[in-house]
Scaffold this motif. Structure first.
Motif, PDB file in Angstrom:
ATOM      1  N   GLN A  76      24.014  32.850  -2.571  1.00 52.09           N
ATOM      2  CA  GLN A  76      24.457  32.780  -3.957  1.00 52.09           C
ATOM      3  C   GLN A  76      25.623  31.808  -3.997  1.00 52.09           C
ATOM      4  O   GLN A  76      26.428  31.771  -3.074  1.00 52.09           O
ATOM      5  N   SER A 121      28.339  29.255  -6.806  1.00 52.26           N
ATOM      6  CA  SER A 121      28.647  28.908  -8.192  1.00 52.26           C
ATOM      7  C   SER A 121      29.596  27.725  -8.215  1.00 52.26           C
ATOM      8  O   SER A 121      30.293  27.443  -7.236  1.00 52.26           O
ATOM      9  N   GLU A 125      35.121  27.933 -11.872  1.00 51.34           N
ATOM     10  CA  GLU A 125      35.201  28.801 -13.049  1.00 51.34           C
ATOM     11  C   GLU A 125      35.716  27.979 -14.230  1.00 51.34           C
ATOM     12  O   GLU A 125      36.702  27.266 -14.107  1.00 51.34           O
ATOM     13  N   SER A 164      30.832  20.926 -19.075  1.00 54.01           N
ATOM     14  CA  SER A 164      30.656  20.937 -17.610  1.00 54.01           C
ATOM     15  C   SER A 164      30.619  19.527 -17.043  1.00 54.01           C
ATOM     16  O   SER A 164      31.232  19.234 -16.027  1.00 54.01           O
ATOM     17  N   ILE A 193      27.390  21.884  -7.518  1.00 55.39           N
ATOM     18  CA  ILE A 193      27.021  22.765  -8.637  1.00 55.39           C
ATOM     19  C   ILE A 193      28.076  22.598  -9.748  1.00 55.39           C
ATOM     20  O   ILE A 193      29.277  22.552  -9.475  1.00 55.39           O
ATOM     21  N   VAL A 202      28.286  27.163 -13.562  1.00 55.23           N
ATOM     22  CA  VAL A 202      26.882  27.407 -13.194  1.00 55.23           C
ATOM     23  C   VAL A 202      26.829  28.321 -11.979  1.00 55.23           C
ATOM     24  O   VAL A 202      27.553  28.116 -11.010  1.00 55.23           O
ATOM     25  N   LYS A 203      25.984  29.334 -12.047  1.00 52.19           N
ATOM     26  CA  LYS A 203      25.768  30.201 -10.882  1.00 52.19           C
ATOM     27  C   LYS A 203      24.326  30.021 -10.416  1.00 52.19           C
ATOM     28  O   LYS A 203      23.410  29.944 -11.232  1.00 52.19           O
ATOM     29  N   VAL A 254      19.024  30.146 -11.892  1.00 52.94           N
ATOM     30  CA  VAL A 254      20.304  29.641 -12.369  1.00 52.94           C
ATOM     31  C   VAL A 254      20.786  30.441 -13.575  1.00 52.94           C
ATOM     32  O   VAL A 254      19.994  30.886 -14.409  1.00 52.94           O
ATOM     33  N   SER A 255      22.103  30.653 -13.637  1.00 58.99           N
ATOM     34  CA  SER A 255      22.685  31.335 -14.800  1.00 58.99           C
ATOM     35  C   SER A 255      23.874  30.484 -15.228  1.00 58.99           C
ATOM     36  O   SER A 255      24.730  30.175 -14.399  1.00 58.99           O
ATOM     37  N   SER A 256      23.912  30.080 -16.496  1.00 55.98           N
ATOM     38  CA  SER A 256      25.048  29.265 -16.937  1.00 55.98           C
ATOM     39  C   SER A 256      25.072  29.238 -18.449  1.00 55.98           C
ATOM     40  O   SER A 256      24.043  29.449 -19.097  1.00 55.98           O
ATOM     41  N   THR A 277      22.577  40.633 -14.270  1.00 51.23           N
ATOM     42  CA  THR A 277      22.680  39.231 -14.705  1.00 51.23           C
ATOM     43  C   THR A 277      21.318  38.709 -15.143  1.00 51.23           C
ATOM     44  O   THR A 277      20.308  38.994 -14.508  1.00 51.23           O
ATOM     45  N   TRP A 295      18.956  35.589 -15.435  1.00 51.24           N
ATOM     46  CA  TRP A 295      18.814  34.281 -14.782  1.00 51.24           C
ATOM     47  C   TRP A 295      17.673  33.515 -15.429  1.00 51.24           C
ATOM     48  O   TRP A 295      16.770  34.103 -16.020  1.00 51.24           O
TER      49      TRP A 295
END
Length: 1562
Positions: free
Chosen positions: A957, A959, A962, A1169, A1355, A1359-1360, A1382-1384, A1416, A1418
């Motif tokens: 994992q 990211s 922050e 970003s 990354i 973005v995670k 991906v989670s963002s 979460t 995704w």
């Protein structure tokens, strides 16, 4: 599959039995049980219900003992044998011909998918002259075709369920070659399955259609069931599904009953499941794919006889009367019998040009010896010393000069090295001859005046230096150039000891040329042994047709003849070509007692003997057949005797002999008056021979080899037979081995090669207990054979022609003989066939190359090829890997007209053979592939996490930075809506330039400051509301060329609350294909209005457009070129950030058109970003060379400048076509720190500017300003391209670490971006074989099967990323391969539509892990990759996590249970040959299709077929099913530079590629 041609439905079976049967079927298809096991279990299940089946289905008892070859059958009457007198090939054996015909009759006439060839490549027959034969005789006439009309009706009669589109494919296509028919029985009724193999193949027979018909539709296996694939829409992928249990399916639902042959099917079914490996998540197993090792068949024949004893020849009687040495004989005859004729040479008309007497030979040889020793000097030193080697270069037509030169050298104590006359600078094998001359230290070449004049000359007039040859002095030895020695001069030649007398060249199987040294004592012993064995007498006449420079021609015709004062009549090869009877006429006119010929000469004279009534052969007492060891010599001998017995030829006169360069004469048959036993024949089983065992054949009349004896061992020699491999153990009496000879009359060494000399010339045979059989060493002859009754020697082949396939051995000559016996006999031009083996995947594979007759049609050649395959399969039970036909007279020739095998093989492997027809059969031959991988029941996600904890691995994992730490949230709130940002900028910095657009010349064509953009956007908004009468939320298609208009239109839509959709405009030259895509996007996006420029508006409504789409159904089209200057009353402000901002439409590489929804929140988060990662501020300038229509390209072009305020220099990629250096010049001119491009742009620069870096430097292009140059991509980074780009432009100051790649996809357009800070991208090497098993195994750079992967940038902030298992959706550990999730905040919110696949939405955008962090949400990217924690630290001081993208899941190919990435196979293929410009692969049913673009002559296209097949087998363990060769530019590539493989597949299936050649590998 349930109906295997057996009446199973007779009794209704209970459901559970049916279920068990179905399970059995599946086990068989997946290779869990063998065919035998399947039959047993099935019989057991059915025994209670069908008493009929006693243990086994009647239809499962395979009748044919010989495994059938690979084509599927269609009937024809057995061939009528042709009359013998019409034959014109070299070697005939009636026994063999009948065997071949019987074998072929067993397979009825087979049909296979014929390769299709573009007409321009049909070198031989023009299409105009091609008329299809009359169909009424379809079964008898081999060349006949089924007409397409009849075929289709037959198809449709028997299967009313076939979809009409299939019918369309069969009737309406243009280039390729054959279609699939049910069977060729009248009316098209499916035949009953004759055996399991054909039943499994789906019983597809192939009816040929002429050159312009449909491609074989492998998707339809029309047997007792039909199965078809959904028609392909360009944007939808259909997965072929069968009907219920009817079709045998592989694990992933792909039916296997396609046109693949029955053999493959059998093979698939018998591959057993491998043992379960340990659970792969917990142990790193050092996993090696083991190739199948062919296990010896327990029933194979084994030798059963006693160990053989050494066979001793009669003692060599050293006659006291004879001369003591060869030179003594020469001196004796030269002085006492000077008028005796020694040698008569003939011209091409058969007239004697010159008779050399013994006196002349003696005096001329002396003269030459004197000249050589005394008259040649360099720097006052004699040029030659005794023992030096001298090359003899004499044409085959001049034996007289050769003889003088040979004896002159012996007298001068020089070592002659006879070689062939080099005709051109690049003769076949000439380089190897040069190597031999160099290693022998030859500096002088002797030749004749005429020959010297004919040699290729350098511009200086000197003889040219041949490739690989040492520098030579050329000496012409015609009389006038020689000096007469003084009266009392006499050479002091010693010619009895162990010193070297001469060196004979020999070409080995691999093509290297070695020199065999023959000592003076061996030479003398050889002459004496031949004199004794042949009973030569003084003054006898011998006619010699052989090459007098080496082998038997030299031993009999130049050496032994002088020993015995014989008269030799030498017949040149050129005369034989003009008049094959010449040698018989000379025997007759000179009343010759002995003749020296090859079986070819006997065969030729048979063809020419009609009408020659007056020849008489009664004077002959010995007709020595020098190649008596060949498999075809026996038939020549028999046929020759049949014809000429009536003309005085006595049967006992024919004396076959066997010889080899190393052992000289090995054995020769003696006439009865010289004490020879009666001749013998052996009829041996071909199958036994392939196991090295002698079995006199009884039951199988077809596959036999008939051999004749080659007489007894030579006088004074002993012989034995030893095992071919390993230590020289004596063979058993019924075992084939290599014949070894111990004699003083053999060669002594390979010149200068001590290692192999020891091996060959100093072998000590041992008994089974390891006891040496003799204290004297034996010489290996290179001949394979055995000792038969009466101590006669039998030879069955040569070691050089041995091909070991699996555990069986086959002889190239035998295979040639079989191919030559296939009707139509005359097909092969002058019987020119080469057979050799190449190593592919650790085993020998048989290749057969033949020259086809100039007038042969495509159909003939294909038919002949398929019959040769059947014949070889039937008689030798071995598959041919590749069969190639070349135009007449194009194979490299050996000196005397044969084929130069090693050179042919070399050309084949280098792709320089240029065949005009190729048939590859890898499916049947390659049986040692690794077993298909079986999917193990997966470990659950929970156990994986536990396993990772136990192994000490962290969850994969990672990211980006922050967002909260990076920026004050107030500004983020203020910049939530891009429309607000633009207004704010227009207000605060109205004249700040945002955009510069460049044209091809590099001049700025349009610019936009903040205020200009704002005003233009207002005008567009006003027009949309007034003219277009649109409401907020309506969709608007923006069809613009790349430019500021597009950006203004985008913000205009936002200003009035419409949702913009950017669409690439149609290409005016290519409306037919580009306009439908535009129309489709406009319709699918439900656009209420189209905004465009005046020119494009005209184009959309034009007459040409009407031909491609229905122009009446366009929505309102507004032309924004002349809209009034108006303001909007109020600018629309979205009620919430989650409202839709724009739609991003694109066609994926797999051909799916999808639009994703981007909300205002996601849009601003994306810009934020990118701004943070690339440090973008109003003072910055960045250069963008991307298409502005979708993904990150669109965001950088239209969104980021407005958000961050930096200036964007816009370079439309299309402009690079007219000025390649445009982008780099712009980067340099505007000193851009950051620049973005696509792979296609990078490729254009690398290819187009490679040679121009100097010129660019002169123009002042300097790239040292670039901090980061990013390639925008949605694929695995193309390392080779980025590296070559970096290397190339390093000269212009481009920093080595500047180039990197980005990664985004449909669900999130920017996941990784290198940015301006952070560690450099890292590269790791992974094992490609482990990847196929979904594992990551890191290896060292340069290790075999290693694949470099580069990190796809850093990354992005906010973005995670996590790596999830593709099936269980559980999280995976570090360095494990899985799907990237991906989670963002800038994830897209969902698909607007996926054309044809609506169900994907939830799965792709709102996935949750099945274990661990299940909260979460995704988005699934659809890409395989892995995360790896590196040793580097990033800006925050943490260890840096690198993301490696391996490839798109949609693109992967599931083959043999493994996952392949097309790019890996393509990379291998592109390396296979320099003419391959580009390559793409896809699967079609279960076949791998490789499409290659040929950058070369069309005539060379077929060279690629074998090379492509080889490289994919070697490197990926896959058998290529179809090779398609096309012109450059046929493989479609999208704007991002990605191959559109699915479009290519659709084009292939719809037959739109206009291929140069399509080869169906059987």
């Amino acid at each position: 599959m349930a109906d295997r041609g057996c009446p199973l439905e007779a009794a209704p079976l209970p459901a559970e039995v049916l279920e068990s049967l179905a399970e059995l079927e599946l086990e068989l298809s997946e290779g869990d049980i063998t065919q035998k096991g399947y039959e047993k279990k099935r019989a057991k299940l059915l025994a209670r219900y069908i008493p009929l089946i006693q243990g086994v289905d009647p239809c499962l008892q395979t009748e044919n003992r010989i495994p059938g070859p690979l084509m599927t059958a269609a009937t024809s009457k057995p061939q009528k044998s042709r009359a013998t007198n019409s034959r014109d090939e070299r070697f005939r054996s009636d026994v063999h011909t009948e065997a071949v015909q019987a074998a072929l009759a067993k397979y009825k006439e087979r049909k296979m998918p014929m390769p299709s060839k573009r007409r321009s490549v049909l070198v031989h027959s023009s299409v105009e002259t091609y008329t299809p034969p009359d169909t009424s005789s379809a079964s008898e006439d081999e060349g006949s075709l089924r007409r397409p009309g009849r075929l289709t009706s037959a198809l449709l009669q028997s299967h009313s369920s076939i979809e009409p589109w299939l019918d369309r494919v069969i009737q309406g296509s243009s280039t390729s070659s054959s279609a699939s028919s049910t069977s060729s029985h009248p009316g098209g009724r499916p035949a009953a399955a004759p055996s399991t193999t054909t039943a499994l193949a789906g019983l597809t027979a192939h009816a040929h259609i002429d050159l312009h018909s449909a491609p074989p539709d492998v998707t339809t296996g029309l047997a007792e069931h039909s199965h078809y694939e959904r028609p392909q829409v360009a944007s939808v992928r259909g997965i072929p599904r069968g009907h219920g249990r009817n079709v045998l399916e592989t694990a992933d639902g792909v039916p296997v009953n396609s046109r693949v042959s029955s053999k493959i099917q059998q093979l698939l079914n018998t591959l057993k499941r491998p043992k379960r490996p340990p659970l792969k998540e917990f142990f790193v197993d050092d996993f090696e794919e083991l190739l199948e090792v062919q296990q010896p068949d327990p029933n194979q024949p084994k030798p059963e006889g006693d160990q053989m004893a050494v066979l001793k020849g009669e003692p060599l009687s050293v006659g006291t009367s004879g001369p003591s040495s060869l030179l003594a004989a020469l001196q004796l005859w030269g002085t006492t019998q000077p008028k005796a004729p020694c040698l008569t040479a003939l011209d091409t008309a058969g007239k004697a040009t010159c008779t050399l007497t013994y006196g002349k030979l003696w005096s001329r040889s002396l003269k030459l010896a004197y000249t050589l020793l005394n008259k040649l000097t360099s720097k006052n030193e004699p040029l030659l010393k005794p023992g030096d080697r001298v090359a003899l270069v004499f044409p085959n037509s001049d034996p007289v000069m050769f003889m003088v030169a040979f004896y002159g050298c012996l007298l001068a104590e020089l070592v002659p090295v006879p070689i062939e006359v080099p005709l051109t600078r690049k003769d076949a094998g000439s380089q190897q001859v040069g190597f031999l001359l160099g290693s022998c230290g030859v500096t002088l070449a002797l030749t004749t005046d005429a020959c010297q004049k004919g040699l290729p000359k350098a511009p200086t007039g000197e003889v040219a230096t041949f490739k690989g040859w040492p520098p030579l002095a050329w000496l012409v030895i015609d009389g006038k150039h020689l000096t007469k020695p003084p009266k009392d001069w006499y050479p002091l030649a010693q010619d009895t000891g162990s010193g070297t007398a001469y060196i004979e060249y020999k070409t080995s199987k691999e093509g290297s040329t070695v020199g065999v040294t023959v000592s003076h004592s061996s030479l003398l012993a050889q002459c004496r042994a031949l004199t004794q064995a042949c009973g030569y007498m003084e003054a006898e006449t011998l006619t010699n047709v052989l090459d007098f420079k080496r082998d038997a021609g030299l031993w009999h015709g130049v050496l032994t003849s002088v020993m015995n004062r014989m008269h030799v009549v030498s017949i040149p090869y050129a005369l034989m070509k003009v008049n094959p009877l010449s040698w018989i006429q000379k025997v007759c006119s000179y009343k010759a007692r002995a003749a020296l010929v090859k079986s070819r000469d006997m065969h030729w004279s048979l063809l020419a003997q009609r009408g020659q009534r007056d020849v008489c052969l009664s004077s002959l007492r010995m007709l020595i057949v020098a190649d008596g060891a060949n498999p075809w010599s026996i038939s020549s001998c028999d046929a020759f005797l049949n014809v000429f017995q009536s003309r005085g030829l006595r049967p006992e006169v024919i004396c076959p002999c066997a010889s080899s360069p190393e052992a000289l004469t090995v054995a020769i048959r003696r006439p009865p008056d010289l004490g020879g036993p009666p001749p013998r024949k052996a009829v041996l089983s071909m199958n036994g021979l392939s196991y090295g065992v002698i079995r006199v054949d009884t039951e199988e009349k077809l596959s036999v080899l008939t051999v004749q004896d080659v007489g007894q061992v030579m006088p004074g020699a002993s012989a034995c037979v030893v095992k071919v491999d390993g230590a020289p153990y004596l063979c058993k009496t019924d075992e084939i081995g290599e014949i070894c000879v111990n004699s003083i009359a053999t060669g002594t060494a390979y010149y200068g090669l001590l290692g192999i000399t020891k091996n060959v010339f100093e072998t000590v045979p041992v008994t089974a207990d390891g006891v040496p059989v003799s204290d004297r060493p034996f010489t290996r002859t290179g001949l394979l054979g055995f000792i038969g009754p009466d101590n006669l020697v039998f030879v069955v082949g040569k070691l050089d022609g041995l091909m070991v396939v699996g555990v069986r051995r086959h002889n190239a000559d035998d295979v040639v003989a079989t191919a030559l016996a296939v009707e139509p006999m005359k097909f092969v031009y002058r019987g020119r066939i080469a057979v050799f083996s190449v190593t592919v995947l650790h085993d020998d594979r048989i290749v057969l190359v033949a020259e086809q007759r100039p007038d042969a049609s495509e159909e003939d050649s294909f038919q002949w090829m398929s019959r040769v395959l059947q014949a070889i399969d039937s008689i030798h039970q071995v598959g041919v890997y590749c069969l190639a036909l070349v135009p007449a007279n194009t194979l490299p020739k050996a000196p005397l007209g044969g084929i130069h095998i090693s050179e042919t093989k070399q050309r084949f492997l280098e792709g320089m053979l240029h065949p005009c027809n190729v048939l590859m059969c890898p499916h049947t031959c390659v049986t040692n592939l690794p077993k298909p991988r079986q999917k193990q029941p997966e470990v659950g996600p929970a156990s994986m996490i536990v396993g990772n904890l136990v192994a000490g691995k962290r969850i994969a994992q990672a990211s980006g930075r922050e967002l909260a730490h990076l920026e004050d949230s107030d500004q983020a709130r203020k910049f939530l809506f891009l429309a607000d940002v633009l207004q704010w900028r227009a207000h605060t910095t109205p004249d700040h330039p945002l955009f510069l657009l460049l044209n091809a010349k590099g001049t700025v064509t349009s610019t936009a400051t903040c205020i200009q953009l704002h005003k233009r956007a207002e005008r567009v908004a006003a027009a949309l509301m007034e003219k277009g009468r649109l409401d907020a939320g309506d969709h608007v298609a923006l069809v613009y060329p790349p430019g500021v208009d597009l950006i203004a239109a985008f913000y205009g839509c936002l200003y009035c609350g419409c949702v913009p959709v950017t669409v690439r405009p149609p290409h005016p030259q290519n409306l037919g294909t580009t306009l439908p895509t535009v129309k489709m996007i406009v319709e699918v996006s439900k656009s209420a209005c189209v905004l465009s420029t005046q020119a494009i508006t005209r184009l959309l409504r034009s007459k040409e457009a009407a031909a491609a789409v229905d122009v009446r159904t366009w929505p309102t089209i507004l032309d924004t070129d002349d809209i009034p200057k108006k303001k909007v009353a109020s600018i629309f402000r979205p009620p919430s950030p989650d409202v839709l901002a724009y739609l991003d439409f694109s066609v994926s590489t797999t051909g799916i058109l999808a639009g994703v929804k981007m909300s205002h929140a996601a849009t601003s988060a994306l810009c934020r970003s990118i701004k943070l990662q690339c440090e973008l501020y109003p003072s910055r300038q960045i250069a963008i060379c991307l298409d502005p229509y979708c993904g990150l390209g669109f965001a950088l072009w239209c969104l980021c400048s407005v958000y961050s305020g930096h200036q964007s220099v816009l370079v439309p990629p299309l402009e690079l076509e007219s000025n390649v250096s445009l982008w780099l010049s712009a980067v340099s001119q505007y000193k851009a720190r950051v620049t973005f491009c696509s792979y296609s742009v990078m490729e254009m620069c690398t290819k187009g500017l490679g040679a121009q870096t100097g010129a660019l430097r002169m123009k002042g292009v300097n790239l040292s300003c670039v901090r980061t140059c990013m390639v925008v991509a949605e694929e695995r980074p193309r390392i080779s391209l980025t590296q070559s780009f970096s290397k190339l432009f390093k000269d212009l100051g481009l920093p080595a670490r500047a180039v990197s790649t980005t990664f985004g996809c449909r669900v999130n357009v920017a996941i990784c971006l290198q940015g301006t800070t952070g560690p450099d991208p890292t590269t790791v090497y992974v094992d490609m074989r482990a990847l196929r098993h979904d594992r990551v195994r890191l290896v060292e750079r340069g290790s075999p099967h290693s694949l470099p992967l580069m990190e796809s940038g850093k990354i992005l902030p906010g973005v995670k990323v996590i790596i999830a298992h593709t099936e269980t959706k559980g999280p995976l550990g570090d360095s494990h391969l899985g799907e990237i999730w991906v989670s963002s905040p800038h994830n897209a919110t969902g698909y607007y539509t996926v054309y044809g696949e609506e169900t994907l939405h939830a799965d792709h955008f709102s996935a949750r892990l099945s274990f661990g962090d299940t909260q979460t949400i995704w988005a699934r990217t659809g890409y395989l990759g892995f995360l790896r924690r590196t040793e580097l630290t990033d800006a925050s001081g943490e260890r840096h996590d690198a993301l490696y993208v391996v490839g798109s899941l949609d693109e992967t190919l599931e083959l043999r249970g493994m996952r392949y990435h097309p790019i890996d196979i393509e990379t291998s293929v592109i390396r296979a040959h320099r003419s391959i410009a580009e390559c793409a692969v896809f699967t079609w049913t279960n076949l791998l299709v490789v499409v290659v673009e040929l950058d070369g002559l069309e005539q060379d296209a077929l060279d690629l077929v074998a090379l492509v097949t080889n490289v994919v087998l070697e490197e990926h363990y896959l058998v290529v099913g179809v090779v398609v060769i096309v012109d450059p530019g046929v493989i479609p590539i999208n704007s991002r530079g990605e191959k559109q493989r699915m479009h290519l597949r659709d084009g292939f299936l719809a037959d739109q590629l206009d291929p140069i050649y399509v080869a169906y590998n059987m």
